[in-house]
Design an enzyme around this catalytic site. Sequence first.
Site, short mmCIF file in Angstrom:
data_model
loop_
_atom_site.label_atom_id
_atom_site.label_comp_id
_atom_site.label_asym_id
_atom_site.label_seq_id
_atom_site.Cartn_x
_atom_site.Cartn_y
_atom_site.Cartn_z
N ASP A 190 0.86 -1.18 0.00
CA ASP A 190 0.00 0.00 0.00
C ASP A 190 0.90 1.23 0.00
O ASP A 190 1.92 1.26 0.69
CB ASP A 190 -0.90 0.02 1.24
N ASP A 227 -7.07 -1.68 -4.12
CA ASP A 227 -8.05 -1.39 -3.07
C ASP A 227 -9.17 -0.49 -3.59
O ASP A 227 -10.35 -0.70 -3.28
CB ASP A 227 -7.39 -0.72 -1.87
#
Length: 156
Positions: A117, A136
């Site tokens: 991320d 995501d």
Amino acid sequence: MRLVWIWAAVIFVLDQVSKIWVVHVLDLATRLNIDVFPPYLNFRMAWNYGINFGLLAGEAAATRWILISVAVGIVLFVLVWMRRDPPGRPGLISAGLLIGGALGNVVDRLVYGAVADFLNMSCCGINNPFAFNVADIAIFAGALGLVLFPGGKKGS
């Protein structure tokens, strides 16, 4: 189903290319922070061993394989759903977004042991401590799209 696969491939490639570029080419894995357009867009390295917001973030190998299995199970469920009860175009695109994002994060877990991320966005005096990635965003948008455009019997 062709539309599902096209969108899944687009999202998968976009997710993986963005991760390679930011994490490796820009060397975020070492630098940890890159201010792009503060506070609205920053790159913050976060290895997510769990699910959203780090939930279930045990680094145990069992957790990794359970999360991979769950993601693959969801992909298979959505594929069967699309085949049995195909929605209209927005629903098929939504399914592709979800599948492409899920597979992008599965590849991360297989390659890195965790999901990479790196996107961090804050605004309006709210400091967001969390990071996320293209996969995501696609998973969230795809799930929302499947709720809004679930399909159903034609002709109603």
